[in-house]
Every structure is written in C-alpha cells, then in structure tokens.
Design a protein around this motif. Structure first.
Motif, short mmCIF file in Angstrom:
data_model
loop_
_atom_site.label_atom_id
_atom_site.label_comp_id
_atom_site.label_asym_id
_atom_site.label_seq_id
_atom_site.Cartn_x
_atom_site.Cartn_y
_atom_site.Cartn_z
N UNK A 162 45.94 34.09 0.58
CA UNK A 162 45.00 33.07 0.08
C UNK A 162 44.42 32.19 1.19
N UNK A 163 44.96 32.32 2.41
CA UNK A 163 44.47 31.51 3.52
C UNK A 163 43.06 32.00 3.90
N UNK A 164 42.13 31.06 3.99
CA UNK A 164 40.75 31.43 4.34
C UNK A 164 40.64 31.68 5.84
N UNK A 165 39.78 32.63 6.21
CA UNK A 165 39.67 33.00 7.63
C UNK A 165 39.25 31.82 8.48
N UNK A 166 38.39 30.93 7.96
CA UNK A 166 37.98 29.77 8.75
C UNK A 166 39.14 28.79 8.98
N UNK A 167 40.11 28.78 8.06
CA UNK A 167 41.29 27.93 8.25
C UNK A 167 42.16 28.49 9.38
N UNK A 168 42.23 29.82 9.46
CA UNK A 168 43.00 30.47 10.52
C UNK A 168 42.33 30.21 11.87
N UNK A 169 41.01 30.36 11.91
CA UNK A 169 40.25 30.13 13.14
C UNK A 169 40.39 28.69 13.62
N UNK A 170 40.39 27.74 12.70
CA UNK A 170 40.45 26.31 13.06
C UNK A 170 41.84 25.85 13.47
N UNK A 171 42.87 26.60 13.08
CA UNK A 171 44.25 26.16 13.36
C UNK A 171 44.57 26.25 14.85
N UNK A 172 45.23 25.21 15.36
CA UNK A 172 45.65 25.22 16.76
C UNK A 172 46.84 26.14 16.96
N UNK A 173 47.76 26.14 15.98
CA UNK A 173 48.96 26.97 16.06
C UNK A 173 49.04 27.85 14.82
N UNK A 174 49.14 29.15 15.03
CA UNK A 174 49.24 30.11 13.93
C UNK A 174 50.43 31.02 14.21
#
Length: 178
Positions: free
Chosen positions: A151-163
């Motif tokens: 359910x995580x949106x790709x833009x949220x993954x891109x914006x995250x500093x730590x994944x």
C-alpha cells in the motif's frame, strides 16, 4: 564499540497496522491480528538492548463511527499478546478533517510518547509503512524509517530518507548498522 548514533537511540516507536501487524482496515476483531514476519524477534532484540518500544497509531475508524475505543483496545491487547509488552501506546481516534495535533503526520503522538518515556524525540526512531509515519517523525525531530508494503505509494518511498526492506533492516538503520 557502538557508534554515537547507537548511544543516542533510546526508544523505537512503531506504526501498528502494516508495520507491526498485517493491515486489516478498521479491524475490530482481535482474532484477525497477525504479526508481521520478524516483528516479535525485532522487538525482543530491542528490549534486550534496553531500548524502549512503543506504538503510534492513527485509528480514525473511531471518529468515523466504524470502531469503538473498546474495539481498538481489544485489538491492541492482542498485539501485546503476540508481540510482548510495549512501554508506551499512543492512539489518535480523530478523523483526517478534525484538525488535531496528534494524527500522523502531525507530531503530537511522537512528542507525547517521548515525554512519557522520558526521552527527547532526537533519541527516538519511528518505523512505519506510509509517508504520514515519516512525516510525524520528521515533524517531531525523530528519525523515521520506511518499511514499504503493497500500500506504500512510490512517491512516499522516493521521498523517504531511510528505507528498509523489513523491520530488522529498519532497526539496523536506526542503530547505525551495528
């Protein structure tokens, strides 16, 4: 032996649904609670290190009239049965349009949890599966780590500093890879 990051980390806060337990939207049934893979061992390792663990959860189903506070408490009790005791629970029952200071991505629950634990937000990490989790961490001055799910949106993954790929990886990042 440990890095300065390790010595500064005193608490790890977790989102509940989609992070510690499999997300069941507006779940009111403790029997439907299922731990995410590895969650118990990750929590046990943090407890063994003497770090505080807590849960930070938006539960807007209460404001929406879908759940009661008692429903949420029953599910939370089951989470503790499966995953062990948490040092702090922070739950926001408000809806998205209520304008509260607690609902993620607002920092209120992170601030409250840290106050209750006697830690500063800079000594805390927050692990979650969506952007609002990281938004709350950032707004509070804590370190956020995203563990994406379907359910995580790709833009949220891109914006995250730590994944991280999983909870263990998230904790490794918070502990400085130790």
């Amino acid at each position: 032996m440990g890095s300065s990051v390790t010595s500064q980390l005193r608490a790890v806060l977790f989102d509940r649904d989609g992070t510690l337990v499999v997300d069941v939207p507006y779940n009111s049934d403790p029997g439907m609670v299922r731990a995410m893979p590895g969650a118990k061992s990750v929590l046990d390792s943090l407890r063994a290190r003497g770090l505080a663990v807590g849960v930070i959860s938006n539960q807007s189903g209460v404001a929406r009239g879908i759940l009661t506070e008692a429903d949420v408490a029953g599910v939370n009790a089951r989470v503790e049965e499966l995953l062990g005791p948490f040092d702090v629970w922070e739950v926001c029952f408000h809806g998205p349009s209520d304008g509260c200071a607690c609902r993620k991505p607002e920092p209120g629950m992170v601030h409250s949890a840290c106050r209750r634990l006697g830690t500063h937000p800079s000594e805390a990490g927050l692990v979650g599966d969506i952007g609002s989790d990281l938004g709350a961490a950032e707004a509070a001055g804590a370190r956020g780590v995203l563990v994406p799910t379907q359910v995580t949106r790709s833009e949220e993954i891109t914006a995250a500093k730590l994944v991280a790929r999983d909870l263990a990886g998230a904790v490794d990042l918070l502990l400085g890879g130790a």
